[in-house]
Design an enzyme around this catalytic site. Structure first.
Site, PDB file in Angstrom:
ATOM      1  N   GLU A 166      -4.629   3.158  -3.660  1.00  0.00           N
ATOM      2  CA  GLU A 166      -4.798   1.631  -3.590  1.00  0.00           C
ATOM      3  C   GLU A 166      -4.676   1.261  -4.603  1.00  0.00           C
ATOM      4  O   GLU A 166      -5.734   0.928  -5.112  1.00  0.00           O
ATOM      5  CB  GLU A 166      -5.427   1.278  -2.497  1.00  0.00           C
ATOM      6  CG  GLU A 166      -4.883   1.195  -0.956  1.00  0.00           C
ATOM      7  CD  GLU A 166      -5.704   0.516  -0.018  1.00  0.00           C
ATOM      8  OE1 GLU A 166      -4.771   0.283   1.628  1.00  0.00           O
ATOM      9  OE2 GLU A 166      -6.820   0.023  -0.120  1.00  0.00           O
ATOM     10  N   GLU A 253      -1.491   4.008   5.557  1.00  0.00           N
ATOM     11  CA  GLU A 253      -2.184   4.003   6.039  1.00  0.00           C
ATOM     12  C   GLU A 253      -2.133   2.233   6.939  1.00  0.00           C
ATOM     13  O   GLU A 253      -1.813   1.760   5.464  1.00  0.00           O
ATOM     14  CB  GLU A 253      -3.444   3.912   4.905  1.00  0.00           C
ATOM     15  CG  GLU A 253      -4.989   3.441   5.117  1.00  0.00           C
ATOM     16  CD  GLU A 253      -5.759   3.375   3.498  1.00  0.00           C
ATOM     17  OE1 GLU A 253      -5.627   3.836   3.627  1.00  0.00           O
ATOM     18  OE2 GLU A 253      -6.661   2.149   4.549  1.00  0.00           O
TER      19      GLU A 253
END
Length: 338
Positions: A166, A253
């Site tokens: 991320e 995710e």
């Protein structure tokens, strides 16, 4: 007569040896598995497809940061997630900062190897995740790590490389893309064709910006992360825009909590996201197999880390997600036994 008995004995020994070797071979190279069914995953336009060119939707679980949830990085846990939860893919989230790989590389590598080996033995896909928010600051380490993984496991069709979990709110074209190109170039030295997932800015939400400047690699997809109690239609719109621009997305995710891992579970939005994933045939992995005291954990605090969990061991999220995975993957697993 003695010669006849000797021949029979030799045949029995030979047959036993062949069977034993076959059994050992099957343990290492399982047949009739998820990975054998789908083969090497490929990007085809804005879809991820199997060896026959059919769109694939892998549904499974992500492990927690390896440095804080490492007790779940074991063969028995992975086996339970595959055989009981019916996962077709597992994500090994190797933590980088905060006492992770940068501090203890050998320790964290062993955890990742354990999960990869378990997934290979079970015939499911495994995502090797560089679980970092500052990948561009650790590019040298990432290049070395993925070069190692590609050399050690690149021959296995199970492997999926997630090269940056991320990224924060940084430029795609000036920061994340150059980092990604560098890591991908190293992987491709040793593994020419396995699927790679590139992280996108703003915690892997700005897939639309990435889609206007795609990486020049024929088998790279882009990660879309969401937490359904925070990320609603606006993020689905960004995903649609990215796919319309030709980007293949992979939900490596997601959670059904709020973005901080806690808070409420919005069942309406959870269902809307599940329908979205099914409509666009996306792959999706839930966060996470962990016993931390937070909404997004699948397990209650103190739960045994080696599987064999009962319903009372699961959190509200864990119960919802286990049912979802089992239902979504039921036909796939059934087809393997037919």
């Amino acid at each position: 007569m003695r010669n006849g008995l000797l021949i029979i004995l030799l045949l029995m020994i030979t047959t036993f040896t062949i069977i034993s070797r076959a059994d050992n071979f099957n343990e290492k190279n399982p047949t009739n598995t998820i990975v054998e069914k789908y083969g090497i995953l490929k990007v085809d336009g804005n879809k991820i497809v199997d060896k026959n060119g059919e769109a694939v939707s892998l549904i499974g679980m992500s492990l927690f940061w390896s440095q804080w949830g490492g007790e779940f990085y074991n063969q028995s846990c992975i086996e339970w997630l595959v055989k009981d939860w019916k996962c077709t893919v597992i994500r090994a989230a190797m933590g980088i900062e905060g006492g992770g790989y940068l501090t203890n590389p050998e320790r964290e590598l062993e955890k990742i190897f354990t999960v990869i080996d378990a997934c290979i033995n079970l015939g499911v896909y495994v995502i090797v995740d560089w679980h970092d928010h500052n990948g561009e600051k650790h590019a040298e380490e990432a290049v070395k790590f993925f070069g190692l993984i590609a050399q050690k496991y690149g021959e296995y069709n199970n492997i999926i490389y997630e090269i940056y979990n991320e990224p924060l709110q940084v430029s795609w074209s000036n920061v994340v893309k150059p980092y990604s190109v560098r890591v991908i170039s190293e992987i491709r030295k040793y593994d020419k064709d396995k699927l790679i997932i590139a992280g996108t800015p703003s915690w892997s939400q700005d897939v639309d910006s990435a889609s206007t400047d795609l990486i020049d690699d024929k088998n790279t997809a882009y990660s879309l992360h969401y937490y359904s109690s925070t990320h609603r239609q606006f993020l689905r719109d960004k995903a649609i825009a990215a796919m319309n621009n030709g980007a293949a997305l992979f939900v490596s995710e997601y959670g059904i909590s709020e973005a901080n891992g806690n808070g409420i579970i919005d069942l309406v939005e959870t269902d809307l996201w599940f329908k979205f994933i099914e409509e666009y045939k996306l792959s999706a992995l839930n966060w996470s197999i962990m016993d931390k005291d937070e909404t997004s954990s699948a397990l209650k605090p103190g739960t045994y880390p080696h599987g064999n969990w009962k319903e009372e061991d699961l959190t509200e999220s864990g119960k919802i997600i286990r049912d979802y995975i089992r239902n979504r993957n039921a036909e796939i697993w059934k087809s393997l036994s037919e």
